[in-house]
Design an enzyme around this catalytic site. Structure first.
Site, PDB file in Angstrom:
ATOM      1  CB  CYS A 194      -0.550  -0.194   1.499  1.00 46.16           C
ATOM      2  SG  CYS A 194      -1.905  -1.050   1.231  1.00 46.16           S
ATOM      3  CG  HIS A 195       0.563   3.557   2.219  1.00 47.23           C
ATOM      4  ND1 HIS A 195      -0.060   2.755   2.954  1.00 47.23           N
ATOM      5  CD2 HIS A 195      -0.249   4.254   1.007  1.00 47.23           C
ATOM      6  CE1 HIS A 195      -1.622   3.618   2.268  1.00 47.23           C
ATOM      7  NE2 HIS A 195      -0.798   4.609   1.845  1.00 47.23           N
TER       8      HIS A 195
END
Lengths: 170, 428
Positions: free
Chosen positions: A134-135
């Site tokens: 995701c990040h």
């Protein structure tokens, strides 16, 4: 003079009324707020038993506990070495590998990225542990945060070995 | 209002109006004086009202078929799409309607930024508008969770986890929001309940927004104060009503093009995969209208910092009436602000683009630069610009710039001279 005393009495009455009103309102609102917290049926599902006898070294299984994925990894000796050799000064959230895995062969963690809750991918990333797509957080073979926005290591849940083949989580 | 007192014609109407002045209200809404130079950017208020009503009506109907349970939600959406009469149409209007709502609200906000509509005496209108915008984002987010697809589930997980960044009490707050230890059935149920409630709160705020607007009246493209009920204004009905309807029809054309020809182009294909708490999709992206904020969230290399900057980027707009120190409203008379407006517009679009890209390499560097510029624009540039910018002279009235255009008066004189020859009286 009498007027002044009267005013003081009136102020007291007002303050007392507001206070009692606020307490009453607060206690009336609390059930409406607290009903959103986990209910008894959710709390009841607090343990999960997992049979790990068929897990080969180097492999990870993911099981569900309280709706969250739990990673159970049977680590190879190379991975254990890598995890225990790391200097604690290099860590964002310093923790010894031996504190995270009481039995070094078995690593049991909540598979939820400590950044914003995605499920990291196993055996990926710059530290060959876990990588969150995701990040972009990288975790090492002990599940400790090494790079990226996550603030903490992957959480270790409460667990115990019921016998040689079974882990009880929760 | 400086309007003359309205008295209904019939005795019955007078009897009713003196008890509940609905007819007076209706008369006020019709005769409400609007500046005669309002352009098409001013039609988006009406368009937004249409969007809100469309969402409420289609949502009400969808709620008759949707099941808010983790085992049935995904199925019930497919049931609506395949079995319910016209279910596909109603759902596509509702889903694309959300996007159209945001498209219109962004145009409406940028219009206010360009023409300085947030400035005194319209600060309260502006702040209520921002509250509406925040509620819109919350409503849209919760609505997107209801189909219980992969993006629904992981979007909900990421957004609710934002609150876990709050020191000390963060984890208890997320558990409270979830009603469990992860996004699950209790979460879905409460999101459904709130998704139903919030549009009515928005409706209430819209009433306040319009009420507050009707005190000073509309701003206008040249941004000067207009005397009400003068030859500078026209009654709202029928002049503005007709203009609004025409713009609304064009807007509906675009809206229906999406509904009928590209109903899924604004959504994410992963949301047609049922939610799976064990697998996170490779790329989590929010809906397009939230992308700029997502880019700001990811630009900051700290969890709490990212969350603070993301919320600050919205709340900073509430202070805008005081951050922008220039007394001149319209960008038409502010040569430097006019250019910086377009720079800001471009930066916001760029942030939206970056929000859809993975947070690495050049994308990360650009998101940091764009985030920095966004805050500098509001916190540094605007306060200073108001002091040092040399603005162009403001016209005396709305008619002034039109009549005093070079050549316009000569044309009048020429026409007057022609008529004089025909002996229709003198008007020089």
């Amino acid at each position: 003079m009498a007027e002044k005393i009267k005013r003081k009495r009136r102020d007291f009455l007002f303050t007392a009324t507001y206070t009692v009103g606020a307490v009453g309102l607060g206690s009336a609102i609390w059930p409406l707020v607290d009903q959103m917290n986990p209910d008894s049926s959710v709390k009841a599902l607090s343990t999960t038993e997992v049979d790990v006898s068929r897990l080969e070294p180097g492999k990870t299984i993911t099981v569900l506990w309280r709706g969250k994925p739990i990673f159970i990894k049977r680590r190879t000796s190379k991975e254990i070495d890598e995890a225990s050799k790391v200097d604690l000064k290099d860590l964002k959230d310093p923790e010894k590998d031996s504190d995270r895995a009481s039995n070094p062969e078995w690593l049991v963690m909540v598979g939820v990225c400590t950044h914003l809750g995605c499920v990291p991918l196993s055996d990926k990333g710059e530290y060959k542990g876990w990588f969150c797509p995701c990040h972009g957080s990288h975790y090492d073979t002990s599940g400790r945060i090494r790079k990226g926005p996550a603030p903490k290591n992957l959480e270790i849940p409460k667990y115990e070995f019921v016998d040689n083949n079974t882990i009880k989580i929760g | 209002m400086s309007e003359e007192k309205y008295i209904p014609k019939s005795k019955l109407a007078q009897w009713f109006d003196s008890r509940l002045p609905l007819l007076t209200l209706s008369h006020h809404l019709q005769s409400y004086p609007t500046p005669k130079n309002l352009n098409y950017w001013w039609t988006f208020g009406g368009i937004l009202t249409f969007c809100l009503i469309t969402q409420i009506v289609t949502g009400l109907v969808l709620a008759m078929h949707y099941v808010a349970h983790v085992d049935h939600a995904f199925e019930s959406i497919e049931h609506i799409m395949r079995n319910v009469n016209y279910g596909w149409l109603i759902r596509y209007v509702h889903a694309n309607g959300a996007s159209m709502f945001f498209l219109a609200v962004y145009i409406h906000i940028f219009r206010a930024l360009f023409y300085g509509s947030y400035k005194s005496p319209r600060e309260v209108i502006w702040i209520i508008g921002l509250l509406i915008y925040i509620l819109m984002m919350a409503t849209a987010f919760m609505g997107y969770v209801l189909p219980w697809g992969q993006m629904s589930f992981w979007g909900a997980t990421v957004i609710t986890n934002l609150f876990s960044a709050i020191p000390f009490i963060g984890d208890s707050i997320t558990t409270w929001l979830w009603g469990g230890y992860s996004v699950d059935n209790p979460t879905l149920n409460r999101f459904y309940s709130l998704h139903y409630l919030l549009p009515f709160l928005i409706f209430g705020l819209v009433v306040l927004h319009i009420w507050a607007l009707h005190i000073p009246g509309n701003n206008n493209p040249i941004g000067i104060d207009v005397k009400k009920n003068s030859n500078e204004t026209m009654p709202f009905h029928p002049y503005m009503v007709m203009k609004d309807i025409f713009a609304l029809l064009l807007f509906i054309t675009v809206f229906l093009w999406f509904v009928f020809f590209a109903p899924n182009v604004l959504g994410h294909p992963d949301n047609y995969i049922e939610a799976n708490p064990l697998v996170t999709p490779a790329h989590i992206v929010p809906e397009w209208y939230l992308l700029p904020f997502y880019a700001i969230l990811r630009a900051i290399p700290s969890k709490l910092g990212g969350v603070i900057f993301m919320f600050a980027s919205i709340f900073i707009l509430m202070l805008l009436p005081w951050l922008d120190t220039s007394k001149v409203r319209s960008a038409i008379f502010r040569p430097i602000y006019k250019k910086l407006f377009w720079v800001l517009f471009f930066v916001v679009i760029l942030l939206g683009y970056l929000g859809a890209k993975p947070p690495e390499g050049i994308y990360l560097i650009l998101s940091r630069l764009a985030t920095a510029y966004y805050f500098i624009h509001f916190l540094v540039i605007l306060p200073l610009l108001g002091r040092y910018e040399k603005t162009d002279p403001l016209p005396q009235s709305i008619s002034d710039p039109v009549l005093n255009k070079p050549g316009v008066l000569d044309k009048f004189k020429k026409v007057a001279a022609e008529y004089e020859g025909e002996n229709v009286g003198s008007f020089k």
